[in-house]
Design a protein around this motif. Structure first.
Motif, PDB file in Angstrom:
ATOM      1  N   LEU A 158      -6.011   0.889   4.653  1.00 55.79           N
ATOM      2  CA  LEU A 158      -4.741   1.431   4.181  1.00 55.79           C
ATOM      3  C   LEU A 158      -3.671   1.058   5.205  1.00 55.79           C
TER       4      LEU A 158
ATOM      5  N   ASP B  56      -2.927   3.174  -2.861  1.00 54.02           N
ATOM      6  CA  ASP B  56      -3.258   1.774  -3.120  1.00 54.02           C
ATOM      7  C   ASP B  56      -3.547   1.129  -1.771  1.00 54.02           C
ATOM      8  N   VAL B  57      -4.757   0.549  -1.637  1.00 54.76           N
ATOM      9  CA  VAL B  57      -5.118  -0.158  -0.407  1.00 54.76           C
ATOM     10  C   VAL B  57      -5.225  -1.657  -0.648  1.00 54.76           C
ATOM     11  N   GLY B  58      -4.706  -2.108  -1.779  1.00 54.13           N
ATOM     12  CA  GLY B  58      -4.746  -3.524  -2.108  1.00 54.13           C
ATOM     13  C   GLY B  58      -5.578  -3.846  -3.322  1.00 54.13           C
TER      14      GLY B  58
ATOM     15  N   ASP C  80       0.833  -1.199   0.000  1.00 56.39           N
ATOM     16  CA  ASP C  80       0.000   0.000   0.000  1.00 56.39           C
ATOM     17  C   ASP C  80       0.873   1.256   0.000  1.00 56.39           C
TER      18      ASP C  80
END
Length: 1285
Positions: A904, A849-851, A832
């Motif tokens: 996050l 990006d949180v996955g 992330d």
């Protein structure tokens, strides 16, 4: 034996077992044993198999028997592989492979669990994501560790995607350990009653723990009762768990509710923990904290009933619990184990069984707009009517439940949801349409039943009670297939039509002619057809439990999303995360606002609620003013038998807001004054302080110094200034004189503010008189607004601890630069990240990006951003969306995936002004950086960081436009100000006009070096506004020592005239405007500009008029400027002298001659030698500036720093008399007197103040409430806590 003895024995047994278990497993990882590899082939089952050698029994990890794994007959999303572990097992991870030596593997799959082989439950990461990444080849093993272990007997894997060049191929392993439990089943008429003996308290925390499952949405789960008829109840209501406290049989208080959809026939864990002051209620993974009411102080129960509430009568038996309870523990004691041992402390009522028997309901989930279920027409239908039934649950207000064609296809029946009600529509050719509706609010996520019957008449029944009926003249008999939830795609040969939207939700108990439809046969394709369904499971999710709506926002949902209603919260955004208010008065000022009441949110998106406070922007500093319930000078009248006078102060802000305001400000102060006659203040001859005040955070600390002195000094300001009336005393009042004296000054030690109470000790002696005054808390200087750092090089950066914004992250900052790009902020995790950057000279990008893969939100400006001016960025990321706002441009947003990752997860340092790679760094200034409401101290970190400088000057380039009406922006080290010396206006932004009402005898004469510094004027600029009904009227007259003059006046024809006499030997020249009717009582603005012989005149918005002078161009040796009546007229022409003697009746404002403003001088510097005022001069509001609806001007705050000695009795603006309560009649008299005192104060207000007070008092709270109409001062109120002790 009693329960306590059993508990001790059970505790010892458990300790021994734990020790043995620890010794056995000391060298092994806990709960990571293979579970599948040792199972027999009969433990495996699948939806289909390609051949006998591709059967499910060959699907063991790393095995090569048969065809090397399982492959189904068809590779589609309806295939599955199932494993029976033989008993309930704790599962911690799952591993998969493709089929050995092939091109067959799955690339994504769903993981499901069950206790019975029915009613499957999908495992979801973070409670939302149902997809597991699979394999990339046939041989590698991909293992996933479950975030939360699962307890189940059956495991099912359903491939979603597979190798496009092969088929589905699977081998698997599950890891975990055996699971043992004690279970009891209740049928609604049974219960267990435990007699609990008092026992020694071992810990400060007491707990009840259990796990339950049920198919009913309501019922009493547990009730514990103790002494004094106090009790605690856990009750299911509409699928939520309620924690209630009871006092007696009739009084119940609901403390908290938690969980949702708890009637899903899956196990749910519950824990109730009582601490000294609060309960913790936990349901599954969610916990709520709730304060224990004062009346509930007892936890030592003597009885606990499970499954039913013994206090209910038989008529309420249907409120008992139906389902299973597992591992019921009370302070660690296994109560179900005691019941199984038939302990004498346990009584079983009804049919109690120590196993979990549960009904089997096969549900089906309609997952999307293409979902449908088709049943053939020969499914038990009769020819003389219809009887159809179903149960459904959904969050949507609309959706098709059922449709079919009538016989001969000459009509259609639709049963659907609209506006959360069930609607039945029948259309038949040549007949009027039939419409019925029943039920309401059916989108609540609960199970609802619908029955459609047509024999002798047509009826629709919802939940067994609400019935709608009709009597059509034709039979309602299906003539074709039944379609549930939706229709197949067009062109497939079916006649299904859906005028509504598709149904998204769950259905079960589908009946045709009162016969249950076997949905397992449908799943096996042995009957009917379907698409996009999940059979034998209900996949409904409650997206509002827990709610992601912050700050009290209310959550509503549909099948696939949720929405937050943020109205009346003070916050905005998709999840009510970001405050809609500024953090300080300073921030409001720099958005161009003027003095007034504003909502202040000191921590932005943090937990502190916004408060309505007054912002005083009329002085050099911007003051935040926090009022309390008594800021007036208050006279003390001692009461017999009372040795001290005590008063408390309640502030117009909550405690958290109050302390945050003080901590955030650069300076705070509070005036403290004491007026005395024969009343000592601090020091008695015998020693200790007579009086003190309490101030500081929380309850505050006792302080023994007075305003203007040093903390802890036990002195007053006069001692510090060495001017006390008695040099041997440290306060004027301590001289104990019989004449009036005073001690006053400012308290400026922030750690001791605010003043919370005041104790005055020498008020009871004969002849003593005194009064006190505690002013409002006043603070200026927002530390966060101007906290800035300058990044000199691209490789420069500041680093801070990791940013924690797992579910919501907001970033706010201002920047200015001359560079075209650079990273403003970055924080990385393993995968992330979050980043904010200037990507080009006109674009800002917010990425993270949180996955779910990188997501970007960008805003493009229409102008360059590298213009060395301040620009504001506000970025937010939450579970619903990401947004980015630049300056005042519209916000750009990007929605988050409905069922994607939401957390996050960052672990590196936070970099500001650069990146960890030292590339693409930012060059320029960043200030007021706030993350989730917390201000980062850039200046403090910059002081110890090479390449970064603390602070960043240069604010006028951005904010200079706020200085209006020829005001000049002046740079400050941490701010800016507006110099209004060359403007006719005043105020923080030179936006407040100076207006005066003139009477005929009023005259303002101004003579100063400002007029005579330029001896020979070749031009001048004159501007003013007027309102009058008089004509003729002289507004302005300027004379010189050389018999020259100019005059601005209104003639008899109500036209504006400008008269010049620039050569004493010639007659004056008259320049007359064409604009007429100016003596109409309306406000008119005038501007006159002369350069040599060219003159331009403009009235209001009319066109400019140009004139030329014919004699003289220099105006020399100016003597004075006069407004209104001209008293010295010996040098005037007779006609002008007569006009000057008449004076002017009306209003003048914003008068400016070049850079001279005579009205400002007359009003703001009335004692100056350059100004002579004759006649009444009354400040008015005739000027052109529009009033700020929030504004309220304060008089300058100029406390007497040292107090005074001698003099007369202080003027008590608001007289407050305090006495003991002496009876009903005196109370009434006191009330009348108090009301008259308030009226007197209202009638005799101090000149120059405007105070509009509105006081609201609630029933159960004496704290003052403040509205936008409330102005700066508060008089005496009944909420003031003041009494003698």
């Amino acid at each position: 034996m009693d329960l306590w003895t059993s508990r001790r024995r059970g505790t010892i047994t458990r300790l021994v077992l734990m020790l043995v278990s620890w010794c056995v497993d000391i060298n092994a990882e806990t709960c990571q044993r293979p579970l599948v590899s040792s199972l027999s082939p009969s433990s495996f089952r699948s939806s289909s198999q390609l051949s006998s050698s591709h059967g499910p029994g060959f699907a063991k990890l790393n095995r090569r028997e048969g065809a090397g794994g399982w492959s189904p007959l068809n590779s589609d999303k309806y295939q599955w592989l199932e494993v029976d572990l033989g008993g309930r097992t704790q599962i911690t991870s799952v591993a998969t492979q493709g089929r050995y030596g092939s091109s067959d593997w799955q690339t994504a799959y769903q993981l499901m669990f069950s206790d019975t082989g029915h009613n499957w439950r999908q495992y979801r990461w973070e409670g939302r994501i149902g997809t597991f990444p699979g394999n990339s080849n046939a041989d590698s093993v991909v293992q996933h560790h479950l975030q939360h272990p699962v307890i189940a007997r059956f495991v099912r894997i359903a491939p979603l995607r597979w190798n496009p060049n092969g088929r589905i191929g699977l081998r698997l392993e599950a890891y975990g350990c055996p699971y043992n439990s004690d279970v009891v089943s209740f049928d609604g008429d049974s219960s267990l009653i435990f007699k609990l003996s008092l026992r020694p308290r071992q810990t400060s925390t007491n707990t009840i723990r259990l796990t339950f499952k049920t198919a009913r949405n309501s019922g009493f789960l547990l009730h514990a009762e103790g002494q004094n008829e106090l009790g605690l109840t856990l009750e299911l209501q509409d699928g939520r768990l309620l924690l209630l406290l009871r006092k007696g049989k009739s009084s119940r208080q609901r403390l908290v509710s938690l969980g949702s959809l708890l009637d899903d026939q899956h196990w749910h864990r519950v824990a109730v923990e009582q601490h000294s002051s609060h309960f913790n209620l936990t349901v599954d993974k969610n916990t709520k904290w709730v304060v224990i009411p004062p009346w509930f102080t007892h936890w030592d129960y003597d009885q606990m009933s499970v499954g039913a509430d013994q206090n209910l009568d038989s008529q309420n038996a249907n409120r008992n619990f139906h389902g299973c309870v597992e591992n019921l523990l009370y302070d660690g004691q296994n109560l179900i184990d005691l019941a199984k041992q038939r302990d004498q402390s346990v009584t079983a009522m009804g049919n109690v069984t120590f196993s979990c028997s549960e009904p089997v309901f096969v549900a089906v989930t309609f997952t999307g707009p293409r979902s449908f279920l088709r049943l053939p027409k020969d499914t038990g239908l009769h020819s003389a009517g219809v009887s159809l039934g179903l149960q459904f649950r959904t969050w949507d207000t609309e959706g098709l439940l059922l449709t079919f064609d009538l016989q001969k296809r000459d009509g259609t029946v639709w049963l659907h949801l609209r506006d959360a009600k069930v609607h039945l529509h029948i259309h038949k050719a040549g007949r009027p349409p039939v419409e019925l509706k029943a039920g309401s609010c059916l989108n609540d996520g609960q199970w609802h039943s619908v029955d459609l019957r047509s024999r002798q008449h047509l009826s629709v029944t919802v939940d067994g009670t609400e019935v709608a009926s009709a009597s059509p003249t034709y039979p309602i008999t299906p003539g074709g297939q039944l379609f549930y939830g939706g229709c197949p795609a067009e062109g497939n040969g079916h006649s299904c039509r859906n005028p509504s939207s598709a149904f998204q939700g769950c259905m079960r108990l589908l009946t045709v002619e009162d016969e249950l439809v076997d949905l397992i046969k449908v799943q096996q394709r042995l009957m009917g057809d379907y698409s996009d369904l999940q059979i034998d499971m209900c996949g409904i999710m409650d997206r509002c439990s827990p709610s992601y709506c912050e700050h009290g926002g209310s959550c509503t949902q549909s099948w696939s999303s949720f929405d937050c209603n943020c109205s009346s919260t003070g916050y905005g955004g998709a999840t009510c995360h970001s405050s809609i208010y500024e953090r300080s008065c300073e921030a409001y000022k720099h958005r161009g606002n003027t003095s007034g009441y504003y909502y202040i949110d000191v921590d932005g998106s943090g937990p502190i609620k916004p408060q309505l406070l007054f912002c005083n922007m009329t002085e050099d500093q911007t003051w935040t003013v926090v009022q309390h319930n008594n800021t007036e000078l208050t006279k003390i009248q001692p009461s017999t038998g009372s040795s001290q006078h005590l008063t408390h102060f309640e502030y117009a802000a909550d405690e958290e807001q109050l302390m945050a305001t003080i901590n955030q400000s650069e300076h705070c102060e509070q005036e403290l004054a004491y007026h005395c006659r024969k009343s000592r203040l601090l020091n008695a001859p015998e020693g200790g302080p007579l009086s003190w005040w309490v101030g500081g955070p929380g309850a505050g600390q006792r302080q023994t110094y007075w305003g203007g002195a040093l903390p802890g000094s036990q002195q007053c300001a006069c001692s510090l200034q060495e001017n006390c009336v008695d040099p041997k005393r440290h306060c004027n009042c301590d001289a104990d004189r019989t004449v009036w004296s005073s001690d006053s000054g400012l308290l400026t030690h922030k750690e001791s503010l605010p003043v919370r109470s005041l104790v005055l000790g020498d008020v009871w002696r004969p002849g003593s008189e005194s009064s006190y005054q505690v002013g409002p808390l006043r603070c200026y200087g927002d530390k966060s607004v101007w906290n800035a750092a300058f990044f000199a090089k691209e490789t420069s950066y500041l680093h801070f601890p990791t940013f924690h914004g797992e579910l919501s992250a907001d970033i706010s900052l201002l920047f200015k630069t001359t560079s075209s790009s650079g990273v403003l902020l970055e924080n990385l995790g393993i995968r992330d990240f979050i980043r904010l950057e200037l990507s080009s000279s006109t674009e800002v990008v917010f990425s993270f990006d949180v996955g779910n893969g990188p997501l970007e939100v960008s805003v493009k400006a229409g102008v360059p951003l590298n213009d060395d001016r301040w620009h504001r960025i506000q970025a937010e990321r939450n579970v619903r969306e990401a947004s980015l706002r630049l300056d005042e441009l519209p916000a750009a947003t990007q929605e988050a995936p409905a069922d994607g990752h939401i957390h996050l997860q960052l672990n590196s340092q936070l970099f500001v002004g650069g990146t960890a790679s030292r590339q693409k760094g930012f060059q320029g200034c960043i200030r007021s950086l706030q993350l989730n409401g917390v201000t980062l101290d850039l200046e403090e970190r910059a002081k110890v960081t090479p390449g970064v400088q603390a602070g960043c000057p240069g604010h006028c380039g951005t904010y200079g436009g706020l200085c209006q009406n020829q005001g000049r922006c002046v740079e400050g080290t941490r701010s800016f100000s507006c110099n209004c010396s060359s403007s006719a206006f005043t105020g923080a932004f030179c936006d407040q006009d100076v207006s005066v009402a003139f009477e005929p005898e009023t005259s303002v004469s101004y003579g100063s070096e400002d007029l005579t510094s330029n001896l020979n004027l070749r031009g001048e600029n004159i501007s003013l506004s007027f309102r009058s009904g008089q004509s003729p009227a002289l507004f302005l007259y300027i004379s010189s020592r050389r018999r020259q003059h100019l005059a601005l006046l209104l003639n008899k024809q109500e036209q504006l005239e400008m008269r010049y006499r620039l050569e004493s030997s010639k007659e004056e020249e008259i320049l007359r405007s064409k604009v007429r009717s100016l003596a109409d009582g309306q406000l008119h603005s005038v501007s006159v500009s002369r350069l040599a012989d060219s003159v331009t005149m403009q009235v209001d918005q009319h066109s400019k008029e140009d004139f030329n002078l014919t004699s003289g161009v220099e105006f020399s040796d100016i003597r004075s400027l006069t407004l209104g009546r001209v008293h010295n007229s010996q040098d005037l022409d007779p006609a002008l002298a007569r006009l000057g003697s008449l004076g002017f009746a009306g209003c003048l404002s914003a008068v400016l001659f070049n850079s001279v403003s005579p009205l400002k001088a007359a009003l703001l510097r009335p004692r100056a030698s350059s100004v002579v005022v004759r006649g009444p001069l009354i400040r008015s509001s005739c000027g052109p500036a529009a009033a700020n609806p929030h504004a309220a001007e304060n008089t300058p705050h100029q406390p007497d720093q040292s107090g005074s000695a001698g003099g007369g009795q202080p003027s008590v603006k608001s007289l407050r008399s305090d006495s003991a309560l002496i009876g009903g009649l005196m109370v009434v008299i006191f009330g009348i007197v108090a009301a008259l005192a308030i009226l007197i104060r209202f009638l005799y207000r101090r000149k120059g103040t405007c105070q509009n007070q509105e006081l609201t008092k609630t029933e159960d709270n004496t704290r003052l409430q403040f509205t936008s109409q409330t102005i700066s001062q508060f008089g005496p109120t009944e909420s003031q806590k003041e009494y003698f002790i």
